[in-house]
Design an enzyme around this catalytic site. Structure first.
Site, PDB file in Angstrom:
ATOM      1  N   GLY A   1      54.090  40.932  81.027  1.00 31.85           N
ATOM      2  CA  GLY A   1      54.784  42.215  80.844  1.00 31.85           C
ATOM      3  C   GLY A   1      55.417  42.676  82.145  1.00 31.85           C
ATOM      4  O   GLY A   1      54.821  42.525  83.209  1.00 31.85           O
TER       5      GLY A   1
ATOM      6  N   ARG B   1      56.776  35.116  77.875  1.00 34.60           N
ATOM      7  CA  ARG B   1      55.468  34.478  77.733  1.00 34.60           C
ATOM      8  C   ARG B   1      55.748  33.076  77.197  1.00 34.60           C
ATOM      9  O   ARG B   1      56.387  32.921  76.170  1.00 34.60           O
ATOM     10  CB  ARG B   1      54.582  35.307  76.800  1.00 34.60           C
ATOM     11  CG  ARG B   1      54.282  36.668  77.429  1.00 34.60           C
ATOM     12  CD  ARG B   1      53.206  37.446  76.696  1.00 34.60           C
ATOM     13  NE  ARG B   1      52.695  38.505  77.564  1.00 34.60           N
ATOM     14  CZ  ARG B   1      52.969  39.794  77.420  1.00 34.60           C
ATOM     15  NH1 ARG B   1      53.731  40.204  76.462  1.00 34.60           N
ATOM     16  NH2 ARG B   1      52.480  40.684  78.259  1.00 34.60           N
TER      17      ARG B   1
ATOM     18  N   ASP C   1      46.972  38.723  84.846  1.00 35.05           N
ATOM     19  CA  ASP C   1      45.999  37.623  84.893  1.00 35.05           C
ATOM     20  C   ASP C   1      46.438  36.404  84.077  1.00 35.05           C
ATOM     21  O   ASP C   1      46.114  35.272  84.433  1.00 35.05           O
ATOM     22  CB  ASP C   1      44.581  38.097  84.539  1.00 35.05           C
ATOM     23  CG  ASP C   1      44.445  38.512  83.092  1.00 35.05           C
ATOM     24  OD1 ASP C   1      45.475  38.817  82.475  1.00 35.05           O
ATOM     25  OD2 ASP C   1      43.306  38.525  82.593  1.00 35.05           O
TER      26      ASP C   1
ATOM     27  N   THR D   1      51.347  44.488  87.200  1.00 32.81           N
ATOM     28  CA  THR D   1      51.084  44.930  85.821  1.00 32.81           C
ATOM     29  C   THR D   1      50.766  46.421  85.847  1.00 32.81           C
ATOM     30  O   THR D   1      50.136  46.897  86.794  1.00 32.81           O
ATOM     31  CB  THR D   1      49.908  44.172  85.171  1.00 32.81           C
ATOM     32  OG1 THR D   1      49.462  44.905  84.008  1.00 32.81           O
ATOM     33  CG2 THR D   1      48.712  44.000  86.096  1.00 32.81           C
TER      34      THR D   1
ATOM     35  N   ASP E   1      48.706  47.754  84.005  1.00 36.26           N
ATOM     36  CA  ASP E   1      47.317  47.936  83.531  1.00 36.26           C
ATOM     37  C   ASP E   1      46.299  48.108  84.661  1.00 36.26           C
ATOM     38  O   ASP E   1      45.208  48.615  84.426  1.00 36.26           O
ATOM     39  CB  ASP E   1      46.889  46.741  82.670  1.00 36.26           C
ATOM     40  CG  ASP E   1      47.799  46.540  81.468  1.00 36.26           C
ATOM     41  OD1 ASP E   1      48.439  47.510  81.051  1.00 36.26           O
ATOM     42  OD2 ASP E   1      47.864  45.402  80.972  1.00 36.26           O
TER      43      ASP E   1
ATOM     44  N   ASP F   1      44.357  45.995  85.842  1.00 37.09           N
ATOM     45  CA  ASP F   1      43.097  45.384  85.402  1.00 37.09           C
ATOM     46  C   ASP F   1      42.793  44.084  86.153  1.00 37.09           C
ATOM     47  O   ASP F   1      42.173  43.181  85.611  1.00 37.09           O
ATOM     48  CB  ASP F   1      43.158  45.126  83.885  1.00 37.09           C
ATOM     49  CG  ASP F   1      44.338  44.253  83.485  1.00 37.09           C
ATOM     50  OD1 ASP F   1      45.229  44.012  84.329  1.00 37.09           O
ATOM     51  OD2 ASP F   1      44.377  43.803  82.332  1.00 37.09           O
TER      52      ASP F   1
ATOM     53  N   ARG G   1      46.153  47.657  77.758  1.00 42.31           N
ATOM     54  CA  ARG G   1      45.542  46.489  77.106  1.00 42.31           C
ATOM     55  C   ARG G   1      44.050  46.738  76.837  1.00 42.31           C
ATOM     56  O   ARG G   1      43.745  47.729  76.180  1.00 42.31           O
ATOM     57  CB  ARG G   1      45.754  45.234  77.958  1.00 42.31           C
ATOM     58  CG  ARG G   1      45.762  43.967  77.133  1.00 42.31           C
ATOM     59  CD  ARG G   1      45.971  42.758  78.021  1.00 42.31           C
ATOM     60  NE  ARG G   1      47.345  42.641  78.473  1.00 42.31           N
ATOM     61  CZ  ARG G   1      48.295  42.028  77.785  1.00 42.31           C
ATOM     62  NH1 ARG G   1      48.026  41.465  76.645  1.00 42.31           N
ATOM     63  NH2 ARG G   1      49.526  41.959  78.261  1.00 42.31           N
TER      64      ARG G   1
HETATM   65  O1  F6P Z   1      50.097  44.217  80.231  1.00 43.59           O
HETATM   66  C1  F6P Z   1      51.053  45.220  80.179  1.00 43.59           C
HETATM   67  C2  F6P Z   1      51.186  45.744  78.785  1.00 43.59           C
HETATM   68  O2  F6P Z   1      52.197  46.732  78.773  1.00 43.59           O
HETATM   69  C3  F6P Z   1      49.894  46.294  78.149  1.00 43.59           C
HETATM   70  O3  F6P Z   1      49.598  47.586  78.618  1.00 43.59           O
HETATM   71  C4  F6P Z   1      50.234  46.214  76.682  1.00 43.59           C
HETATM   72  O4  F6P Z   1      49.075  46.158  75.880  1.00 43.59           O
HETATM   73  C5  F6P Z   1      51.001  44.937  76.606  1.00 43.59           C
HETATM   74  O5  F6P Z   1      51.565  44.713  77.900  1.00 43.59           O
HETATM   75  C6  F6P Z   1      52.114  44.890  75.600  1.00 43.59           C
HETATM   76  O6  F6P Z   1      52.636  43.604  75.596  1.00 43.59           O
HETATM   77  P1  F6P Z   1      53.976  43.150  74.893  1.00 43.59           P
HETATM   78  O7  F6P Z   1      55.090  43.385  75.860  1.00 43.59           O
HETATM   79  O8  F6P Z   1      53.784  41.694  74.626  1.00 43.59           O
HETATM   80  O9  F6P Z   1      54.117  43.954  73.635  1.00 43.59           O
END
Ligand code: F6P
Length: 318
Positions: A11, A72, A103, A125, A127, A129, A171
């Site tokens: 992300g 991804r 991660d 990120t 997050d 985390d 997340r």
């Molecule tokens: O890891 C960053 C994040 O924005 C999280 O907070 C969220 O759950 C996730 O990515 C959403 O991912 P995607 O862009 O695949 O919908």
């Protein structure tokens, strides 16, 4: 080393562009070439590379998102995909790689390191985390973005005497929810790290309504449940009229705060310099305001805890 590549993966987060710029400019400072890889590991396999000269990274320091784009990659999860990426980098004369991401991205970086390719990770990120760093790039901006939205919600919440359940990202972690709750003066932070008793929450809401607290805010981490689910579970809102707001991807965009720009610039320069002195398989972290390196696998093998101080502050201030 003569040529270093940089990619963003997972992300996006505000400040990634400042980190890309710092990697490129540190390469220039050391008279080596920097190559940007488009679309993360997917572009690494396909050889979607472009030289990042001075002009290519000009004017991006304050831009949100990532100019290298991100993706991804399922292919990179396979051994075949990783070997193809390695082959591509070697054929392009790339001697080292900087990976900016979370991660999941660091798992990929570690795999390349294990295949003998020099890699350094930068935690990017919203997050926050990732163990091995106090802050990840983008976290501070995401908290401030959420805060700005919540200040608006407070206005309407207080005008109507309402309860707002505000769902934030993060997340499986509650860093974003907790920091946002303290910053916005929210009455409650509901995070995945702590058990939740809906019955107890209803009781607290009843008490606060009885004490004439005109409006109330619950900051809910997405890792617990959705705000709509919580609204349904809260059969008794203690007298408040309840409303739900999901902040969603708003938190991932926008220009980075000065904190994130400075952090990204420090980390980008440090990651590049670390590669140049022969370090690999490590991630950059900011611990107690000092940049440090720690093994990439720490990001997922060691649990990062929420600050007990912030957790108790939410309760004390409510
Ligand atoms: O890891 C960053 C994040 O924005 C999280 O907070 C969220 O759950 C996730 O990515 C959403 O991912 P995607 O862009 O695949 O919908």
């Amino acid at each position: 080393m003569n040529r270093i590549a940089v990619l963003t993966s997972g992300g996006d987060s505000p400040g990634m562009n400042a980190a890309i710029r710092a990697v490129a400019r540190t390469c220039m400072f050391n008279d080596i070439e920097c190559v940007g890889v488009m679309r993360g590991y997917e572009g690494l396999i396909e050889g979607d590379y472009k030289v990042l000269d001075r002009a290519a990274v000009g004017g991006i320091i304050h831009r949100g998102g990532t100019v290298l784009k991100t993706a991804r990659s399922d292919r990179f999860r396979t051994e075949e995909g990783r070997l193809a990426a390695l082959e591509k980098m070697r054929s392009e004369g790339i001697d080292g790689l900087v990976v900016i991401g979370g991660d999941g991205s660091f798992h990929g970086a570690k795999a390349l390191h294990d295949l003998g390719f020099p890699v350094i990770g930068i935690p990017g990120t919203i997050d926050n985390d990732i163990t091995g760093t106090d802050e990840t790039i983008g976290f501070d901006t995401a908290v401030n973005t959420a805060l700005e939205a919540i200040m608006r919600l407070r206005d309407t919440a207080s005008s109507h005497d309402r309860l707002f359940i505000v769902e934030v990202m993060g997340r499986n972690a509650g860093f974003l929810a907790l920091e946002t709750a303290v910053a916005s003066g929210a009455e409650y932070a509901v995070v995945p790290e702590l058990p939740l008793s809906i019955g107890n929450l209803c009781k607290l809401l009843r008490n606060s309504y009885a004490e004439h607290k005109s409006h109330t805010l619950i900051i809910l981490a997405e890792g617990v449940m959705s705000a709509h689910e919580m609204r349904e579970k809260l059969q008794d809102t203690g007298g408040y009229d309840a409303r739900v707001t999901v902040l969603g991807y708003i938190q991932r965009g926008g220009h980075p705060t000065s904190f994130d720009v400075v952090l990204a610039t420090r980390m980008g320069a440090f990651a590049t310099e670390s590669l140049l002195i022969g370090k690999s398989g490590m991630m950059v972290g900011n611990i107690n305001h000092k940049l440090v390196l720690s093994p990439l696998e720490r990001a997922w093998s060691e649990h990062k805890s929420l600050s007990p101080e912030l957790l108790s502050l939410v309760n004390k201030m409510n």
